[in-house]
Design an enzyme around this catalytic site. Structure first.
Site, PDB file in Angstrom:
ATOM      1  N   ARG A 106       4.116  -1.148  -3.765  1.00  0.00           N
ATOM      2  CA  ARG A 106       3.477   0.162  -3.952  1.00  0.00           C
ATOM      3  C   ARG A 106       2.015   0.060  -3.541  1.00  0.00           C
ATOM      4  NH1 ARG A 106       3.011   4.037  -9.349  1.00  0.00           N
ATOM      5  NH2 ARG A 106       2.284   2.139 -10.381  1.00  0.00           N
ATOM      6  N   ASP A 123      -1.112   1.269 -17.735  1.00  0.00           N
ATOM      7  CA  ASP A 123      -1.787   1.174 -16.446  1.00  0.00           C
ATOM      8  C   ASP A 123      -2.736   2.361 -16.314  1.00  0.00           C
ATOM      9  OD1 ASP A 123      -0.257   3.377 -15.742  1.00  0.00           O
ATOM     10  OD2 ASP A 123       0.996   2.293 -14.304  1.00  0.00           O
TER      11      ASP A 123
END
Length: 557
Positions: free
Chosen positions: A159, A441
């Site tokens: 990603r 996150d």
């Protein structure tokens, strides 16, 4: 075209930052910089129209794409036919080894929300991925023993960072390079052929996409990258994270634009809720969300979004991937650990029953639980493409009917505390942080600060009676700072002060910035000679969009 690298060279960085690799990335960036800048401006223009009252709806100019039942996406790439459990983590050596030996079908090597994008983190991740692709990733334990990930059956999916971010340490004609193209380009250049030779392929997750035009840009990047390296067109596979509410209205179109490279769509819970708040931040009180704990995947507007995602994917032959289980059960006692795993199992069984083909987890300790949960629904099947839901309307996707409107002082305090704790680690260089037995996150901060801004902007009333004011938020921040910095060593206390600065700048100002990361990055994460001091304007944070002559590398709509 002059390309300049200003980042510090650490061990093995020269293996990644070769002249050939930098030239490849620079060629991609130069070809698409103009379109990227135009699309980012289009985002801002659309956001202003929505703030002024424009409603979201399915696009009339792309109705023919949604109505055409004849098209589908490419067949699953090798190693992507079974995606029942995908483990996401930063691409560090330790976490990479644990991911590749966890038994998960997929390792999502996250260079985005789970990585604080310091120069050392960004290029070290590429070194680790280079080794992982070749079966050479290892970790030396404290006792001197070594764990290796050789011959791992787990498929690697990378990603890259979002389109809105830049990388200040590499510039083209004094313009910072696109962070997403740097991450994609370095990984693809060094590893695409090795992945193919190993029986897999170069696979990616695409974050923060807001429209099918942005998906088209990525498709054109893929085509050019494959042509440049002599790799067969259509080898790349990409799964798009539907984590913005505007993208939810264009799922068919996004898959259509990427159809020769598309592998599926993913439902990202926290980013999607953040996007809802950000998109309607300036609208009326009817769009104000309650404490974030009250918004779950079974909340009506969230369920509408996931049902539409499942049906869209399955109609087009794509995989529908569920959101992350953030539980970190290894830090709990046995009773709490078993309770956490039971919650994960129930959540994953619910996802599978609603038609998803697989799901994310954020810790190796829950991989088996996720796999067992999906097995109860899928059995030995690797997907359930015949699964469909009924029609979903535009109103279903935005309505807050059935959502409790309760906002509490505890909710305010939780958002402040979690944001400060995460940001203190982020400015220190850590992007995946265990907080209250959950792996958090950057999305955690995004939703926390967006809620604080929304409640302040609308003067929302708390269940306890008071309204949310700047004085109240300042007091809560001061109180949480006192708790967090008590007995903290000087360096840690300094990071909390930096965290307070980021939170204040991105949650308490007159306008709600799109993301906290551009400000925090240029202020605290880039190598010190490049850091930007003093007041920062939006233009200071958009230098990578300052393309002298827009370059268009277009394709037919």
């Amino acid at each position: 075209m002059t390309t300049t690298t200003r980042g510090t060279m650490h061990p093995r960085f020269d293996e990644i930052l070769t002249p050939e690799a930098i030239a490849f990335v620079a060629k991609l960036d130069s070809a698409f910089a103009g379109r990227r800048a135009e699309l980012l401006q289009t985002r801002r223009d659309r956001a202003r129209r929505i703030s002024a009252g424009e409603n979201l709806d399915f696009r009339s100019d792309t109705r023919h794409i949604r109505a055409d039942a004849s098209w589908s996406v490419a067949a699953p790439g090798p190693g992507l036919r079974d995606r029942r459990c995908e483990l996401i983590s930063p691409a560090t050596r330790s976490m990479g080894v644990h991911a590749l030996t966890s038994g998960a079908q997929v390792w999502i090597a996250d260079l985005e929300d789970a990585t604080a994008p310091s120069w050392e983190n960004v290029i070290s991740a590429q070194v680790n991925l280079y080794d992982a692709v070749r079966g050479r990733l290892d970790e030396t334990r404290e006792d001197g023993s070594t764990i290796t990930a050789e011959d791992s059956p787990t498929t690697i999916v990378v990603r890259p960072r979002g389109m809105h971010l830049c990388e200040k340490h590499i510039s083209i004609d004094s313009r910072p390079i696109s962070a997403s193209l740097l991450d994609f380009g370095l990984y693809f250049f060094h590893n695409a052929q090795a992945l193919i030779d190993g029986g897999r392929g170069p696979y990616f997750y695409l974050p923060k996409i807001e429209s099918h035009e942005e998906a088209r840009l990525w498709n054109d990047i893929f085509v050019m990258a494959q042509e440049e390296l002599g790799i067969r067109r259509g080898t790349i596979r990409a799964t798009v994270l539907v984590e913005t509410i505007t993208a939810a209205f264009e799922m068919d179109e996004i898959l259509y634009e990427l159809r020769e490279h598309a592998a599926g769509l993913n439902a990202g819970r926290w980013d999607y809720i953040f996007s809802y708040i950000r998109t309607f931040a300036h609208r009326g009180d009817e769009f104000v969300l309650p404490d974030r704990d009250h918004i779950t995947m079974t909340t009506p507007f969230m369920r509408a979004y996931t049902q539409l995602l499942v049906s869209t994917c399955h109609q087009r032959g794509a995989y529908a991937i569920g959101g992350p289980a953030a539980a970190n059960p290894t830090r709990q006692d046995d009773e709490h650990r078993h309770r956490a795993l039971a919650l994960v199992r129930a959540e994953k069984e619910r996802e599978a029953a609603e038609g998803f083909d697989g799901s994310w987890v954020a810790h190796p300790a829950v991989v088996q639980t996720c796999q067992e949960a999906y097995a109860t629904v899928l059995g030995d099947n690797t997907c359930q493409r015949d699964f469909r839901h009924g029609p979903i309307t535009a109103q279903d996707l935005v309505s807050l009917e059935g959502v409790p409107q309760t906002i509490t002082l505890g909710g305010v305090r939780t958002n402040v505390s979690v944001a400060l704790r995460y940001l203190a680690s982020w400015v220190e260089g850590t992007g995946a942080v265990a907080i209250e037995n959950l792996m958090e996150d950057a999305a955690t901060v995004e939703i926390s600060r967006a809620q604080l801004w929304q409640w302040l902007h609308h003067g929302s009333q708390l269940a306890e009676g008071p309204t949310v004011t700047r004085a109240l938020l300042d007091r809560v921040i001061e109180e949480e700072m006192a708790v967090l910095t008590r007995n903290a060593p000087p360096e840690r206390a300094r990071h909390f002060e930096q965290a307070r600065d980021v939170l204040t700048q991105t949650a308490l100002g007159d306008y709600l910035p799109g993301f906290f990361t551009p400000y925090a990055y240029v202020r605290y994460l880039i190598d010190r000679p490049l850091r930007m001091d003093g007041p920062l304007s939006p233009d200071d944070l958009r230098q990578s969009e300052q393309v002298a002559t827009p370059v268009t590398n277009g394709s037919a709509a």
